[in-house]
Design a protein around this motif. Structure first.
Motif, PDB file in Angstrom:
ATOM      1  N   ARG A  25       0.414  30.073  44.707  1.00 30.63           N
ATOM      2  CA  ARG A  25       0.359  29.820  46.157  1.00 30.63           C
ATOM      3  C   ARG A  25       1.753  29.548  46.711  1.00 30.63           C
ATOM      4  N   TRP A  26       2.554  28.753  45.999  1.00 28.88           N
ATOM      5  CA  TRP A  26       3.887  28.388  46.467  1.00 28.88           C
ATOM      6  C   TRP A  26       4.770  29.625  46.591  1.00 28.88           C
ATOM      7  N   GLU A  29       3.666  31.971  49.400  1.00 35.24           N
ATOM      8  CA  GLU A  29       4.134  31.498  50.706  1.00 35.24           C
ATOM      9  C   GLU A  29       5.631  31.756  50.872  1.00 35.24           C
ATOM     10  N   MET A  98      10.015  23.366  51.406  1.00 39.12           N
ATOM     11  CA  MET A  98       8.780  23.671  50.692  1.00 39.12           C
ATOM     12  C   MET A  98       8.602  22.804  49.438  1.00 39.12           C
TER      13      MET A  98
END
Length: 143
Positions: A25-26, A29, A98
Motif C-alpha cells: 500500500r505504501w 501510494e 509519508m
C-alpha cells in the motif's frame, strides 16, 4: 569474453517488509501505481509483489520478510540504490511526509549531482538523486 557486458542493466531492486500488505500500500501510494505481478510463498500467501516504474520500466520488488536470507540484517545499511528524481527536495519532503525517516540529508555534490536517502517505514534504505547524466542518456535514447 563474447563482448557482451557481464552487467547489462539493473533488473530488480528488492526490499524486504515484515508486513507485505502495508508495504504494498505504501509503495503503491508513493508511486501512484499498483504492483503488476504477485508470486505466492510456499504457504500460498503472497510472498512477493513487483512494480514496474520509471523511464526504463525498472522493477521494484517487495518480499515478505519471512523470506529474508539467513543472517540478513533487519537494520538499514549496505548498498544504497538511488532512483533518479527531477527534484530531490520535493521527493525527500514527500517521502518524509509519508512516514520515511531521513537517512542522509540532501547533499549537493560536484557536477550537478544531488542526493538524499531515507529509511522507509519497513526498514529499507531508499535513495533519491538528481543526476544530469541520467537525463543526457535518456534524451539520447529517445533521440
Amino acid at each position: 569474453m563474447s563482448g557482451t557486458p557481464i552487467l547489462r542493466g539493473m533488473a530488480t531492486v528488492t526490499y524486504f517488509a515484515d508486513d507485505l500488505d502495508a508495504a504494498t500500500r505504501w509503495y503503491a501510494e508513493l508511486l501512484g501505481i499498483e504492483p503488476y505481478f504477485e508470486f505466492p510463498g510456499p504457504d500460498g500467501k503472497p510472498g512477493y509483489r513487483e512494480f514496474r516504474l520509471g523511464d526504463y520500466q525498472h522493477e521494484l520488488g517487495l518480499i515478505d520478510g519471512r523470506y529474508r536470507p539467513g543472517g540478513g540484517s533487519t537494520e538499514p545499511g549496505g548498498a544504497v540504490l538511488f532512483w533518479h528524481v527531477d527534484d530531490v527536495t520535493v521527493a525527500l519532503e514527500r517521502l518524509i511526509s509519508m512516514g520515511a525517516k531521513e537517512y542522509e540529508p540532501r547533499v549537493d555534490r560536484p557536477s550537478g549531482f544531488i542526493t538524499a536517502s531515507v529509511v522507509d517505514p519497513f526498514g529499507n534504505v531508499l535513495g533519491v538523486m538528481y543526476n544530469p547524466h541520467y537525463l543526457e542518456v535518456l534524451a539520447a535514447t529517445k533521440g
